[in-house]
Design a protein around this motif. Structure first.
Motif, mmCIF file in Angstrom:
data_model
loop_
_atom_site.group_PDB
_atom_site.id
_atom_site.type_symbol
_atom_site.label_atom_id
_atom_site.label_comp_id
_atom_site.label_asym_id
_atom_site.label_seq_id
_atom_site.Cartn_x
_atom_site.Cartn_y
_atom_site.Cartn_z
ATOM 1 N N GLN A 31 0.565 4.235 -0.983
ATOM 2 C CA GLN A 31 -0.256 5.701 -0.642
ATOM 3 C C GLN A 31 -0.083 5.058 1.367
ATOM 4 O O GLN A 31 0.309 6.595 1.922
ATOM 5 C CB GLN A 31 -1.838 5.510 -0.618
ATOM 6 C CG GLN A 31 -2.532 5.841 -1.885
ATOM 7 C CD GLN A 31 -1.673 4.786 -2.766
ATOM 8 O OE1 GLN A 31 -2.163 3.477 -2.653
ATOM 9 N NE2 GLN A 31 -1.930 5.520 -4.260
ATOM 10 N N ALA A 32 -0.359 4.571 1.827
ATOM 11 C CA ALA A 32 -0.230 4.255 3.459
ATOM 12 C C ALA A 32 1.532 4.354 3.408
ATOM 13 O O ALA A 32 1.258 5.406 4.717
ATOM 14 C CB ALA A 32 -0.564 3.037 3.756
ATOM 15 N N ALA A 33 2.389 4.348 3.367
ATOM 16 C CA ALA A 33 3.326 4.556 3.181
ATOM 17 C C ALA A 33 3.807 5.491 3.090
ATOM 18 O O ALA A 33 4.563 6.484 4.175
ATOM 19 C CB ALA A 33 4.092 3.632 2.117
ATOM 20 N N GLU A 34 3.123 6.388 1.912
ATOM 21 C CA GLU A 34 3.570 8.195 2.211
ATOM 22 C C GLU A 34 3.109 8.846 2.960
ATOM 23 O O GLU A 34 3.617 9.705 3.329
ATOM 24 C CB GLU A 34 2.813 8.495 0.749
ATOM 25 C CG GLU A 34 3.504 9.523 0.204
ATOM 26 C CD GLU A 34 3.966 9.824 -0.228
ATOM 27 O OE1 GLU A 34 4.160 9.359 -1.856
ATOM 28 O OE2 GLU A 34 4.099 10.864 -0.490
ATOM 29 N N ASN A 49 0.815 -1.618 0.149
ATOM 30 C CA ASN A 49 -0.215 -0.652 -0.016
ATOM 31 C C ASN A 49 1.006 0.998 -0.227
ATOM 32 O O ASN A 49 1.395 1.614 1.396
ATOM 33 C CB ASN A 49 -0.990 -0.170 1.105
ATOM 34 C CG ASN A 49 -1.871 0.760 1.042
ATOM 35 O OD1 ASN A 49 -1.934 2.080 0.607
ATOM 36 N ND2 ASN A 49 -3.027 0.569 2.078
#
Ligand SMILES: Nc1ncnc2c1ncn2[C@@H]1O[C@H](COP(=O)(O)OP(=O)(O)OP(=O)(O)O)[C@@H](O)[C@H]1O
Ligand SMILES: [Mg+2]
Lengths: 507, 318
Positions: free
Chosen positions: B187-190, B185
Motif C-alpha cells: 500500500q505504501a509503495a502504491e 508494504n
C-alpha cells in the motif's frame, strides 16, 4: 485562487452511502479543517481526492482545472499529498529510503543512497521538520514517523497536503510541533486539509471548517465565527454534553488487586517496576501518564499477554496463578484495547462474528461445537441497536466500519460478557465527540452497576472527569495517588513528568 | 599440507559447491520472489520441469546449452502461470504453488515415458559436467581451497554469480528498493506511485527462472540425465535455505553450502564407515541432510523475519 474544488462527490459502498453530493472549495494557502462523526465519510472523501477510491460520481478541480484522479500517481502529479490515518511507512527501511521511494535519486539503475540522504537532510532543514535520515523507521517515535510522512509528500512537490487525523496518535508536545510545522507550510503558500475529532485543535489551527454528517456536508464555517459547541452540534445534530455527570462511587469489595508487579517490555527492558494498587467494585480508577511510561506493560500483564517478571494479580479475591488471557477473562475481566484494529476486532470478520468472539463456544451461540447462526444474528442485531452501531447491518466486515463504530462494537461485545472488572485502555482514542460521550456514559453505567473499572488514558480531562481515584504512572512506577477533587491538571502534569512525587500508603 | 589432504580438501569443497548449486538456485528464487511478497512453493515443480526439459533440449540439440535455454523457457512459462494466478488475480499463492508441483509430478513421469520410452531415468545426454564443458583454471589446482575452483561446471559458477547479481539488484538498485518495499508494504509503495503489480511480476518471473536453473543444474550439472525422482525435495530445502539465510542472497548462499556439505559429509561417512559405524543403516546417512535442515530451521526460525507482506495477495482498494 482556489486550490481544490470538489463538486457533487458521491461514493456508494455496497452497504453505505459514504459521500452524498459533497461540494467544497478550498483556497490556496489556507488550513481547511474537516470534522464529523466517526463514519461521516471524511476519510472516504480524502481517499477519493488522493485517487485511492474512485467516486461513484462527481467532479474534481485542482487549481482551476478539471481533473480525473484515478490513482495516487495522478494525485502526486497534481501536487496533492496525503498523510494517512494509518501511516504508510516501511519500518525496516531507513527514513531516507521511506522518503525517496518511488522517485529515487539514481545513477543509471543504481540507487544513489548518499545523494538521497543529502536530499532528505536538505528537505528536512528547509521545512524545519527534524529527522535523522539514516535512522530506521522502526526505531523512531510516532511523532517523528509522521514528519517522515510529511517530508515524503513535500519531496514530491505537494502543494495540497491532506492530513487524516494526524494528531490522534501524537502526544500533546508532538501535536504542538506538528502545528508549528503546519503554520510554516501555510506561510510557504501550501494548502492544508486537516481532519480531526478534537475540536479544540481545529479551533486552534484551522481557517475554515467543514462539517460532515452521515455522508452529507452540513456546512462550512469560518473559525472566527464559530465555537466548539456549535461545531459539535453541527456534527452530531444535537447538543453534546461532554461534561461528565458526577456519580458518587459506591465502593465495594476489591475486584482487582495488583501487588509488586514488575514487567518487561518488548525490548526486554523492565518497563513496570513493582507496581501495587487495588480497584474496588463501583469505582473508576484512572491511570494518568505520558505515553510510554509503563502503560503498555501494565496492560499486557493484566490481560495475560506478557508474563510478569514478578508480582501477583488477584481477580475477585482469587489469585490468578497462570496468567493467560483465557484464565483472566473467564475469571471476570473484560478489556477495551487501545489498538482496535490489532487487538479489538478481526478486520475480515463480519460484525456478527466479531460481536460474539470470546463467547462463541458458549450457549446459546454454539452447542457441541456447532455455531447457532440464528441466535448469533439475533444477538448481533440487538447489540447493534443497543450500542447504536452504524450501519445497522450485521454482515458488514469489521474492517469496513469506521473507527468509532469499531469501538462501539468492542464495547458492545465486552460489556455483554459477564464481568466484575473492566480494563479500558485509551478507550476514546480516535473517537468523535458523540462516540466519546457514549463511551463515557457506558463507563459510568459500569461503575453504577458495581463493576470495578481501570481507565488508562493520556487525556487528562478524561482522567479528571471520570476517575474516583487517580494513580500517576511515571517511568514504570506509581508516583502519586490522588482524587480529582484534591488535585488539578497542573499538579497531575508535574507528576506525570516526574517533577513531583507523593508518598503512598497502601491500605 | 600433504598432497592427499590437499586433494581431499579441494575435492570436498568442489563437491559441496556442486551439490549446493541446485539448492542455491531454488533459495534465490525464494529470495527474490518473497522479497516482493510472493511465496513460490511451486519451485519444486519448476525445478522438475526444467530438469526434464533441459535434458530433452540437450538430447535434441546434442548440446547442453540448448538444454539450458529450454529450461529457462520453462521457468518463464511457469513464472507467468504463477504470476497470472497470484499477481494478476491475487489468488492464493500456496494453492498455485501446489498446483505447479502436482502438475510437474504427473507430467514429468508421463513425458519421460513418452519422449525417452523409459521409466526410471532418461538416457544420458550431453551435459555441463563433461570434461570438455567444464571450466578449467589449471593454475589454481594446487592451491589449498582455491584449488576447488579450478574445475567447476558453468552452472556452479552461474549460481555464485547469481548470488552477487541478486544481492546487487536488491540492495543497490532502484528496482531492488522497490521490490523490498512491495514485499514490506505494498500500500505504501502504491501511494508513492510504485507500480506494485509490475514489480511483483518481475520478481516472480526472475525467481522462477532461477528455480529453473536449479532444475537444469540437477539434470545437466554433474549428472547427465533426468531421473524420475527429481528434484527430491531440493526445492523445499532451497526454501529452508532461504529462511535460514533470512531472505538475503548471501544468507541463502551460506545456508545452501551448509546443507550441501551435509550431503557430502553423508557420502564421506558412508564410504569411510568402519566397525560399529557400518551397522548404522544407510537410511540414517541419507536422511542426515534433511535432519540438518530441520535442525537449522528450529534453531533459527524464531529470529528470522519474513518481509512483512510476504504471502499476502495484493489487491487495489475499491
Ligand atoms: N472500503 C470500504 N468498503 C465498504 N464500506 C466502507 C469502506 N470504507 C469506508 N466504508 C464505510 O463508509 C463510511 C465512511 O467511512 P470513513 O472511513 O470515510 O469515515 P470517517 O469519517 O473517516 O470516520 P472516522 O472518523 O472513524 O475515521 C463508514 O460507514 C464506513 O463503514
Ligand atoms: Mg477516517
Amino acid at each position: 485562487m482556489k486550490a481544490l474544488e470538489v463538486k457533487n462527490i458521491v461514493k456508494q459502498f455496497p452497504n453505505v452511502l459514504a459521500n452524498d453530493h459533497i461540494s467544497l472549495s478550498i483556497e490556496k494557502g489556507e488550513i481547511f479543517a474537516v470534522v464529523g462523526e466517526n463514519g461521516a465519510g471524511k476519510s472516504t472523501l480524502m481517499k477519493i481526492i488522493y485517487g485511492l477510491y474512485t467516486p461513484t460520481s462527481g467532479e474534481i478541480y485542482v487549481f482551476g482545472k478539471k481533473v480525473k484522479i484515478e490513482t495516487p500517481e495522478d494525485a502526486i502529479r497534481l501536487k496533492i499529498g496525503m498523510v494517512h490515518q494509518e501511516f504508510m511507512l516501511i519500518p525496516r527501511f531507513t527514513v531516507t529510503e521511506n522518503i525517496v521511494l518511488g522517485d529515487e535519486p539514481h545513477r543509471g539503475m543504481i540507487f544513489d543512497y548518499k545523494r538521497a540522504v543529502k536530499e532528505v537532510r536538505e528537505l528536512s532543514e528547509r521545512f524545519g521538520l527534524k529527522v535523522d535520515p539514516t535512522d530506521k523507521v522502526a526505531n523512531i517515535p510516532v511523532g517523528i514517523q509522521q514528519r517522515v510522512e510529511i517530508l515524503k509528500i513535500l519531496r514530491r512537490g505537494a502543494e495540497i497536503l491532506i492530513f487524516d487525523e494526524p494528531t490522534a496518535v501524537l502526544t500533546p508536545e508532538e501535536t504542538e510541533d506538528l502545528f508549528k510545522a503546519l503554520r510554516r507550510l501555510k506561510a510557504e503558500g501550501k494548502t492544508i486539509i486537516f481532519i480531526s475529532h478534537k475540536l479544540k485543535e481545529v479551533m486552534t489551527i484551522a481557517d475554515r471548517i467543514a462539517v460532515l454528517r452521515r455522508g452529507k456536508l452540513q456546512g462550512v464555517v469560518e473559525k472566527e465565527k464559530t465555537n466548539e459547541v456549535e461545531l459539535a452540534r453541527m456534527m452530531v445534530g444535537r447538543n453534546v454534553v461532554l461534561e461528565i455527570p458526577h456519580v458518587e462511587a459506591k465502593i465495594g469489595k476489591t475486584v482487582l488487586s495488583v501487588r509488586d508487579l514488575t514487567v518487561k517490555n518488548k525490548r526486554g527492558i523492565i518497563g513496570l517496576k513493582g507496581v501495587s494498587f487495588d480497584v474496588h467494585s463501583g469505582e473508576i480508577v484512572g491511570i494518568a501518564g505520558v505515553e510510554g511510561n509503563g502503560q503498555a506493560e501494565l496492560v499486557n500483564a493484566l490481560i495475560g499477554f506478557t508474563r510478569p517478571v514478578k508480582g501477583k494479580i488477584e481477580l475477585d479475591g482469587k489469585e490468578i496463578k497462570l496468567l493467560t488471557p483465557y484464565n483472566l477473562r473467564t475469571k471476570g475481566m473484560v478489556y477495551i484495547p487501545e489498538d482496535r484494529k490489532r487487538r479489538g476486532i478481526v478486520l475480515p470478520f463480519r460484525v456478527r462474528e466479531n460481536i460474539i468472539m470470546g463467547q462463541h463456544t458458549l450457549y446459546p451461540f454454539s452447542k457441541n461445537g456447532i455455531l447457532n447462526d440464528s441466535e448469533i444474528n439475533k444477538f448481533a442485531t440487538k447489540k447493534l441497536e443497543e450500542f447504536d452501531i452504524r450501519p445497522r447491518n450485521i454482515h458488514v466486515r469489521g474492517g469496513n466500519l469506521s473507527g468509532g463504530n469499531q469501538q462501539k462494537l468492542i464495547l458492545a461485545r465486552e460489556m455483554s460478557i459477564e464481568h466484575k472488572f473492566l480494563l479500558a485502555s485509551q478507550p476514546t482514542r480516535g473517537l468523535d465527540i458523540g462516540a466519546m460521550e457514549f463511551v463515557y456514559k457506558k463507563l459510568v453505567e459500569e461503575k453504577k452497576k458495581g463493576i470495578g473499572v481501570l481507565l488508562i488514558s493520556l487525556e487528562l480531562s478524561e482522567i479528571m472527569g471520570l476517575s474516583d481515584r487517580i494513580l500517576v504512572l511515571y517511568n514504570g512506577e506509581i508516583v502519586g495517588e490522588t482524587t480529582p477533587d484534591k488535585t488539578n491538571e497542573e499538579e497531575l502534569g508535574l507528576m506525570m513528568l516526574g517533577l513531583k512525587r507523593q508518598e503512598r500508603v497502601l491500605q | 599440507m600433504n598432497s592427499h589432504t590437499l586433494l581431499l580438501l579441494n575435492s570436498t569443497i568442489a563437491q559441496t559447491l556442486d551439490y549446493a548449486a541446485p539448492i542455491l538456485f531454488a533459495a534465490l528464487c525464494g529470495v527474490i520472489s518473497e522479497n516482493a511478497g510472493v511465496v513460490n512453493i511451486g519451485l519444486e515443480g519448476i525445478m522438475r520441469f526444467a530438469a526434464f526439459f533441459g535434458v530433452w533440449g540437450a538430447a535434441i540439440a546434442k548440446n547442453p546449452w540448448m538444454g539450458l535455454l529450454w529450461g529457462i523457457a520453462l521457468g518463464i512459462i511457469l513464472g507467468l502461470m504463477h504470476g497470472y494466478i497470484t499477481v494478476k488475480w491475487a489468488g492464493d499463492q500456496i494453492v498455485s504453488g501446489i498446483a505447479i508441483n502436482v502438475m510437474a509430478l504427473g507430467i514429468g513421469t508421463y513425458l519421460l515415458q513418452a519422449v525417452f520410452k523409459t521409466t526410471g531415468y532418461s538416457p544420458p545426454v550431453p551435459y555441463f559436467g563433461a570434461e570438455v564443458n567444464r571450466i578449467h583454471f589449471a593454475f589454481l589446482k594446487h592451491i589449498p581451497v582455491l584449488g576447488a575452483f579450478s574445475d567447476l561446471t558453468f552452472l556452479v559458477w552461474l549460481s555464485l554469480i547469481t548470488v552477487i547479481l541478486i544481492h546487487f539488484i536488491l540492495y543497490h538498485t532502484v528496482l531492488g528498493l522497490r521490490i523490498r518495499a512491495v514485499g514490506e508494504n505494498p500500500q505504501a509503495a502504491e501511494t508513492l506511485g510504485v507500480n506494485v503489480f509490475k514489480i511483483k511480476w518481475f520478481a516472480v518471473i526472475t525467481g522462477s527462472v532461477s528455480a529453473a536453473l536449479g532444475g537444469v543444474a540437477l539434470s545437466l550439472g554433474t549428472l547427465s540425465s533426468f531421473t524420475n525422482a527429481m528434484p527430491m525435495g531440493k526445492g523445499f530445502i532451497g526454501l529452508a535455505a532461504m529462511i535460514f539465510g533470512k531472505w538475503t542472497p548471501f544468507g541463502a548462499l551460506i545456508a545452501s553450502l551448509i546443507f550441501a556439505f551435509a550431503q557430502v559429509l553423508q557420502l564421506l561417512l558412508q564410504s569411510t564407515a568402519s566397525g560399529v559405524a557400518k551397522m548404522i543403516p544407510l537410511g540414517f546417512y541419507l536422511s542426515l541432510p534433511y535432519f540438518l535442515t530441520i535442525g537449522a530451521l528450529i534453531g533459527v526460525v524464531g529470529k528470522a523475519v519474513a518481509p512483512a507482506a510476504d504471502g499476502i495477495p495484493y489487491k487495489k482498494e475499491g
